[in-house]
Motif scaffolding. Structure first.
Motif, PDB file in Angstrom:
ATOM      1  N   GLY A  50     -10.286   8.659   4.927  1.00  0.00           N
ATOM      2  CA  GLY A  50      -8.865   8.862   4.634  1.00  0.00           C
ATOM      3  C   GLY A  50      -8.162   9.738   5.649  1.00  0.00           C
ATOM      4  N   MET A  72      -3.016   6.134   5.377  1.00  0.00           N
ATOM      5  CA  MET A  72      -2.863   5.612   4.027  1.00  0.00           C
ATOM      6  C   MET A  72      -3.271   6.681   3.015  1.00  0.00           C
ATOM      7  N   GLN A 117      -6.766   3.649  -3.779  1.00  0.00           N
ATOM      8  CA  GLN A 117      -6.941   3.606  -2.323  1.00  0.00           C
ATOM      9  C   GLN A 117      -8.007   4.616  -1.899  1.00  0.00           C
ATOM     10  N   THR A 118      -9.056   4.704  -2.725  1.00  0.00           N
ATOM     11  CA  THR A 118     -10.136   5.651  -2.465  1.00  0.00           C
ATOM     12  C   THR A 118     -11.414   4.891  -2.139  1.00  0.00           C
ATOM     13  N   ARG A 174     -10.398   1.100   0.203  1.00  0.00           N
ATOM     14  CA  ARG A 174      -9.621   1.222   1.447  1.00  0.00           C
ATOM     15  C   ARG A 174      -9.994   0.081   2.401  1.00  0.00           C
ATOM     16  N   ASN A 232      -4.550   8.849  -0.209  1.00  0.00           N
ATOM     17  CA  ASN A 232      -5.747   8.798  -1.045  1.00  0.00           C
ATOM     18  C   ASN A 232      -5.367   8.809  -2.525  1.00  0.00           C
ATOM     19  N   THR A 272      -8.679   3.775   7.256  1.00  0.00           N
ATOM     20  CA  THR A 272      -9.908   3.296   6.637  1.00  0.00           C
ATOM     21  C   THR A 272     -10.629   4.474   5.976  1.00  0.00           C
ATOM     22  N   VAL A 273     -11.938   4.425   5.876  1.00  0.00           N
ATOM     23  CA  VAL A 273     -12.728   5.415   5.148  1.00  0.00           C
ATOM     24  C   VAL A 273     -12.988   6.634   6.044  1.00  0.00           C
ATOM     25  N   LYS A 309       0.817  -1.206   0.000  1.00  0.00           N
ATOM     26  CA  LYS A 309       0.000   0.000   0.000  1.00  0.00           C
ATOM     27  C   LYS A 309       0.861   1.270   0.000  1.00  0.00           C
TER      28      LYS A 309
END
Length: 493
Positions: A465, A433, A439-440, A444, A435, A462-463, A298
């Protein structure tokens, strides 16, 4: 009997979730490994100086307002907010800087002076950025990242090309001045990736910058944490500090208990706002969703080398927020993302909260925070920290034409090892992490465990970002998901 929820960590996302869940009637207990709450947003106090250890930028005030409004409160019920003018300055060379003020009209004048004809392009660019902001912040980011269809609407389909283009390309289409380009690319660094790897839809960060502006909570960002703590306690949340979690106990595929300081705490639901990778190491391997190779592949947002410095005099030629872009951005970015290594000549950022806030430093003195973005996972030694402090202070003195090194009362540092030790941060990353396109949203790590019943996650891995406003939103998203899956008073079988 109300369902009990144990929350791991007390950062923005955990505290936000605790408030929503307590309001919904759950019995909520927050466990924080450190002696003070706030996660990365803690505070350092020394010799009359006060520093925010973590976040120092207060952007997207509407997200904070929306959070407190959900509890019939306002930010002003808890802390005073000041819009900064200037918002920040950017240095490109010795006594060569541009100052970004507090309105788009004033910023446009700076652009026009630097590049004739650019002000008209700026208004058009920010108009598009505002449109994206309205879609993103009022709609998209409040989706839980469960399905790709969350991204599909008439509005997003009209902007499909913006998900496959990138910020760097779009900015360079319109602007020629490298100085202006760097200013327009700067806000997406909060998202944790290079402008060339960040979808152009994320230009909404430029609207957050130029359209909404930069604010400062009186007494620092930690006041927001204290406000959320007060709200949480008003709602009945119990907060335990010095309470690291040693294990998440799973029985028959269901999360049942957590172990802290050798003591077992029964729980109907466990929610972790701690580092996602670390949280999964608290589970037996068969219950982990993501392998080590998954995390290793990642794109992580940078780590940071930070210095908290007390000066015995007021500094000149700097504002509350000051960026130093006097070296090549892309060379530094390569050392973060492409071939991870200590950068030879790093860009850096400095914050002087005492320029705005008298509570930050004793009278006649200055509080300074210096930050160098770094690749996560680098070797971190006291010698390297000292080497890089000398590098940036030497440049700082030259660029601002003043002696400061002889006026240092003390300095404290914080780097990769500290992010690991204090926050169990994966490879010592500072912001989570990145964006990037892949990884959007639904791509995620998930808010809800796919392998363990009643185990949920929140926070910057996680969501939606990285960043403080997304962390507040993440807390709301996971709370909504929990109440949907486990309505209160329901007996979980």
């Amino acid at each position: 009997m109300n369902l009990s929820i144990n929350i791991i960590g007390s950062g923005f996302s955990s505290l936000a979730a605790s408030c929503y869940l307590a309001k919904a009637g759950y019995q909520v207990t927050v466990f924080e490994k450190n002696s003070t709450i706030g996660g990365r947003a803690r505070q350092l106090k020394k010799e009359g100086f006060t520093f925010d250890i973590g976040p120092t930028w207060y952007w997207m005030p509407d997200v904070f307002e929306r959070f407190f409004a959900d509890f019939n409160k306002t930010p002003q019920d808890y802390y005073s907010l000041e819009k900064l003018n200037p918002a920040y300055s950017v240095y490109y060379g010795k006594n060569d800087f541009l100052t970004i003020e507090d309105s788009l009209e004033r910023i446009a004048k700076v652009f026009e002076k630097e590049e004739p004809g650019s002000s008209k392009k700026l208004f058009k660019f920010i108009d598009q950025a505002k449109s994206n902001y309205d879609i993103a912040i009022k709609d998209l980011v409040y989706n839980p990242g469960v399905s790709p269809f969350e991204l599909v609407s008439i509005k997003t389909l009209k902007r499909l090309n913006q998900f496959f283009s990138n910020i760097r390309r779009e900015v360079r289409k319109e602007f020629k001045s490298e100085k202006l380009i760097q200013i327009l690319e700067f806000p997406v660094l909060f998202l944790g990736a290079k402008p060339s790897d960040t979808p152009s839809f994320y230009s909404f960060m430029n609207y957050a910058d130029f359209g909404l502006g930069t604010f400062h909570p009186k007494k620092g960002m930690y006041q927001v944490i204290l406000a959320m703590e007060e709200l949480a306690k008003e709602l009945g949340v119990i907060i335990k500090t010095d309470a690291p979690i040693e294990k998440i106990v799973v029985k028959n595929g269901e999360c049942k208990e957590i172990v802290s300081n050798g003591e077992t705490y029964a729980s109907n639901i466990v929610l972790s706002g701690a580092d996602y990778h670390h949280t999964e190491t608290l589970l037996e391997e068969s219950y982990r969703q993501y392998s080590e190779s998954y995390w290793d592949k990642k794109t992580f947002a940078p780590s940071s080398l930070l210095f908290y410095v007390g000066f015995n005099k007021k500094l000149k030629q700097v504002n509350h927020h000051t960026l130093f872009f006097d070296v090549n951005f892309y060379t530094h970015a390569k050392a973060i993302y492409d071939t991870p290594e200590w950068p030879e000549n790093p860009l850096f950022y400095a914050s002087f909260p005492s320029k705005t806030d008298a509570s930050s430093a004793p009278e006649g003195k200055e509080a300074g925070i210096f930050l160098i973005p770094l690749a996560p996972g680098l070797n971190d030694t006291p010698e390297l920290r000292e080497t890089y402090f000398d590098k940036i202070i030497h440049r700082f003195e030259n660029l601002t034409s003043q002696n400061v090194k002889d006026h240092i009362i003390f300095k404290e540092s914080f780097c990769v090892n500290d992010f690991i030790n204090d926050y169990n941060s994966y490879k010592g990353n500072a912001y989570g992490m990145a964006n990037t396109l892949m990884q959007t949203a639904f791509l995620r790590p998930k808010l809800k465990s796919k392998k363990v019943k009643n185990l949920f996650f929140t926070g910057q891995l996680t969501v939606p970002g990285p960043g403080v406003p997304p962390s507040l939103i993440s807390g709301k998203l996971v709370a909504d998901l929990i109440t949907k899956h486990h309505p209160n008073h329901e007996v979980i079988i």
